[in-house]
Design a protein around this motif. Structure first.
Motif, PDB file in Angstrom:
ATOM      1  N   VAL A  29       2.914  47.922  19.300  1.00 56.97           N
ATOM      2  CA  VAL A  29       3.154  47.195  18.050  1.00 56.97           C
ATOM      3  C   VAL A  29       4.467  47.638  17.420  1.00 56.97           C
ATOM      4  CG1 VAL A  29       2.295  46.809  15.704  1.00 56.97           C
ATOM      5  CG2 VAL A  29       0.703  46.791  17.630  1.00 56.97           C
ATOM      6  N   SER A  30       4.714  48.956  17.395  1.00 57.30           N
ATOM      7  CA  SER A  30       5.958  49.438  16.788  1.00 57.30           C
ATOM      8  C   SER A  30       7.169  48.988  17.597  1.00 57.30           C
ATOM      9  CB  SER A  30       5.940  50.960  16.617  1.00 57.30           C
ATOM     10  OG  SER A  30       5.650  51.613  17.820  1.00 57.30           O
ATOM     11  N   LEU A  31       7.053  48.954  18.925  1.00 59.88           N
ATOM     12  CA  LEU A  31       8.153  48.452  19.751  1.00 59.88           C
ATOM     13  C   LEU A  31       8.394  46.965  19.500  1.00 59.88           C
ATOM     14  CD1 LEU A  31       7.468  50.254  23.149  1.00 59.88           C
ATOM     15  CD2 LEU A  31       9.396  50.643  21.606  1.00 59.88           C
ATOM     16  N   GLY A  32       7.321  46.209  19.310  1.00 62.31           N
ATOM     17  CA  GLY A  32       7.455  44.789  18.988  1.00 62.31           C
ATOM     18  C   GLY A  32       8.144  44.573  17.647  1.00 62.31           C
ATOM     19  N   ARG A 114      -2.815  51.846   5.972  1.00 62.19           N
ATOM     20  CA  ARG A 114      -2.654  53.264   6.303  1.00 62.19           C
ATOM     21  C   ARG A 114      -2.173  53.424   7.753  1.00 62.19           C
ATOM     22  NH1 ARG A 114      -7.771  54.913   6.205  1.00 62.19           N
ATOM     23  NH2 ARG A 114      -7.881  54.616   8.433  1.00 62.19           N
ATOM     24  N   ASP A 115      -2.726  52.630   8.649  1.00 67.42           N
ATOM     25  CA  ASP A 115      -2.387  52.754  10.066  1.00 67.42           C
ATOM     26  C   ASP A 115      -1.049  52.127  10.426  1.00 67.42           C
ATOM     27  OD1 ASP A 115      -4.805  54.020  10.386  1.00 67.42           O
ATOM     28  OD2 ASP A 115      -5.831  52.259  11.196  1.00 67.42           O
ATOM     29  N   ASN A 116      -0.493  51.290   9.545  1.00 67.45           N
ATOM     30  CA  ASN A 116       0.729  50.558   9.896  1.00 67.45           C
ATOM     31  C   ASN A 116       1.905  50.798   8.968  1.00 67.45           C
ATOM     32  OD1 ASN A 116      -0.150  48.927  12.254  1.00 67.45           O
ATOM     33  ND2 ASN A 116      -1.710  48.313  10.800  1.00 67.45           N
ATOM     34  N   ILE A 117       1.782  51.697   8.007  1.00 66.98           N
ATOM     35  CA  ILE A 117       2.873  51.919   7.050  1.00 66.98           C
ATOM     36  C   ILE A 117       4.131  52.450   7.749  1.00 66.98           C
ATOM     37  CG2 ILE A 117       2.370  54.277   6.294  1.00 66.98           C
ATOM     38  CD1 ILE A 117       2.649  52.082   3.522  1.00 66.98           C
ATOM     39  N   LEU A 120       7.449  50.294   8.760  1.00 64.05           N
ATOM     40  CA  LEU A 120       8.646  50.067   7.933  1.00 64.05           C
ATOM     41  C   LEU A 120       9.841  50.839   8.484  1.00 64.05           C
ATOM     42  CD1 LEU A 120       7.137  50.123   4.335  1.00 64.05           C
ATOM     43  CD2 LEU A 120       8.040  48.156   5.575  1.00 64.05           C
ATOM     44  N   THR A 121       9.609  52.044   8.976  1.00 56.71           N
ATOM     45  CA  THR A 121      10.684  52.840   9.577  1.00 56.71           C
ATOM     46  C   THR A 121      11.239  52.129  10.803  1.00 56.71           C
ATOM     47  OG1 THR A 121       9.634  54.872   8.821  1.00 56.71           O
ATOM     48  CG2 THR A 121      11.241  55.085  10.603  1.00 56.71           C
ATOM     49  N   TRP A 122      10.343  51.638  11.648  1.00 55.86           N
ATOM     50  CA  TRP A 122      10.765  50.930  12.858  1.00 55.86           C
ATOM     51  C   TRP A 122      11.538  49.658  12.500  1.00 55.86           C
ATOM     52  CZ3 TRP A 122       9.864  52.285  18.038  1.00 55.86           C
ATOM     53  CH2 TRP A 122       9.134  53.453  18.213  1.00 55.86           C
ATOM     54  N   ILE A 123      11.086  48.948  11.489  1.00 56.72           N
ATOM     55  CA  ILE A 123      11.761  47.715  11.070  1.00 56.72           C
ATOM     56  C   ILE A 123      13.164  48.029  10.549  1.00 56.72           C
ATOM     57  CG2 ILE A 123      11.714  45.859   9.342  1.00 56.72           C
ATOM     58  CD1 ILE A 123       8.586  45.902   9.761  1.00 56.72           C
ATOM     59  N   TRP A 183      10.953  49.343  30.163  1.00 61.03           N
ATOM     60  CA  TRP A 183      10.180  50.075  31.175  1.00 61.03           C
ATOM     61  C   TRP A 183      10.019  51.545  30.775  1.00 61.03           C
ATOM     62  CZ3 TRP A 183      11.816  53.929  34.732  1.00 61.03           C
ATOM     63  CH2 TRP A 183      10.849  54.275  35.671  1.00 61.03           C
ATOM     64  N   ILE A 184      11.107  52.171  30.334  1.00 58.23           N
ATOM     65  CA  ILE A 184      11.027  53.575  29.885  1.00 58.23           C
ATOM     66  C   ILE A 184      10.101  53.686  28.679  1.00 58.23           C
ATOM     67  CG2 ILE A 184      12.335  55.432  28.771  1.00 58.23           C
ATOM     68  CD1 ILE A 184      14.668  54.751  30.566  1.00 58.23           C
ATOM     69  N   SER A 185      10.224  52.749  27.745  1.00 58.46           N
ATOM     70  CA  SER A 185       9.382  52.786  26.538  1.00 58.46           C
ATOM     71  C   SER A 185       7.901  52.661  26.889  1.00 58.46           C
ATOM     72  CB  SER A 185       9.764  51.648  25.589  1.00 58.46           C
ATOM     73  OG  SER A 185      11.095  51.774  25.181  1.00 58.46           O
ATOM     74  N   ILE A 186       7.578  51.754  27.779  1.00 63.05           N
ATOM     75  CA  ILE A 186       6.170  51.574  28.165  1.00 63.05           C
ATOM     76  C   ILE A 186       5.691  52.798  28.952  1.00 63.05           C
ATOM     77  CG2 ILE A 186       4.625  50.196  29.630  1.00 63.05           C
ATOM     78  CD1 ILE A 186       6.248  47.740  28.671  1.00 63.05           C
ATOM     79  N   LYS A 187       6.568  53.343  29.780  1.00 65.36           N
ATOM     80  CA  LYS A 187       6.219  54.550  30.531  1.00 65.36           C
ATOM     81  C   LYS A 187       5.905  55.709  29.580  1.00 65.36           C
ATOM     82  CE  LYS A 187       9.040  57.235  32.925  1.00 65.36           C
ATOM     83  NZ  LYS A 187      10.051  57.716  33.840  1.00 65.36           N
TER      84      LYS A 187
END
Length: 190
Positions: A29-32, A114-117, A120-123, A183-187
C-alpha cells in the motif's frame, strides 16, 4: 519530455529513494501511494502550460499560474520545489491532526487511520521526488530550465528533443530501471 517519461522518471526516483533511505512502514500500500504521488508530482511543473494533463484537470489553477509565468519558468525551478516542500512540511501536521480528530469522533475509523497515518510521509516523498525528477528530465531538453529562478539563465545538460529517439531511449531506460526497483521493493517485503 512528455507525460509518460515524466511519470516514469518520478516513479523511478521515488522508488530508488524509498529503497535507499528505508522509509518507515514498508508495504504494498505504501509503495502504491508513493508511485501515485510521484506520478502526480512529476506532472505538477507543467501546470504552467495549456493543454497538459495537469492543466486540463485544474484549469483555474493553471490559468492563474500562467498569468505570472511562462512554460518552463518559475514552476521548473528549485525555488518552486522548495516552496512545494515547505508547503507539504507545514500542512502535513494539520492533516494529521484532522485525521486524528476524525478518528476521535468516528470510532469506526480509528484503526484505519492509526494504521495508515504513515502514508502521509510516503505521499510527501512521492510528490517531491516526482517534482524534482521533472526538473532534471527537462534539463535534458535543449531549452533547459531556469534552475535558479528568478535568474533567467536556463540550464540544459543535454540536447534530447521532446518526442525524439533520445527521449524514447530515456523512457525505455526509466521503464526498465523502475521494473528493477519494483522487483527489489517487493523482494524487501518478502
Amino acid at each position: 519530455m512528455n507525460k509518460t517519461t515524466h511519470i516514469l522518471g518520478g516513479v523511478t526516483l521515488a522508488l530508488g529513494t524509498a529503497i535507499k533511505i528505508e522509509l518507515p512502514e514498508y508495504s504494498v500500500v505504501s509503495l502504491g501511494c508513493l508511485a501515485a504521488a510521484a506520478s502526480f508530482g512529476a506532472l505538477i511543473p507543467d501546470i504552467d502550460k495549456r493543454k497538459t494533463t495537469i492543466s486540463s484537470k485544474h484549469p483555474f489553477v493553471s490559468f492563474f499560474i500562467r498569468l505570472f509565468t511562462t512554460h518552463r519558468g518559475f514552476t521548473h525551478s528549485l525555488l518552486a520545489l522548495v516552496l512545494i516542500a515547505g508547503t507539504l512540511y507545514f500542512i502535513t501536521p494539520h492533516i494529521t491532526l484532522i485525521m486524528l480528530s476524525v478518528a476521535h469522533y468516528a470510532p469506526f475509523t480509528r484503526a484505519f487511520i492509526r494504521d495508515n497515518i504513515h502514508l502521509l510521509t510516503w505521499i510527501n516523498y512521492g510528490i517531491m521526488n516526482g517534482y524534482f525528477s521533472h526538473i532534471v528530465l527537462d534539463m535534458l531538453n535543449p531549452d533547459g530550465v531556469p534552475l535558479f529562478f528568478p535568474l533567467s539563465n536556463h540550464f540544459s545538460i543535454c540536447k534530447i528533443k521532446t518526442g525524439g529517439a533520445g527521449e524514447k531511449c530515456v523512457r525505455t531506460f526509466l521503464f526498465l530501471l523502475s521494473i528493477y526497483l519494483v522487483w527489489i521493493s517487493i523482494k524487501n517485503l518478502i
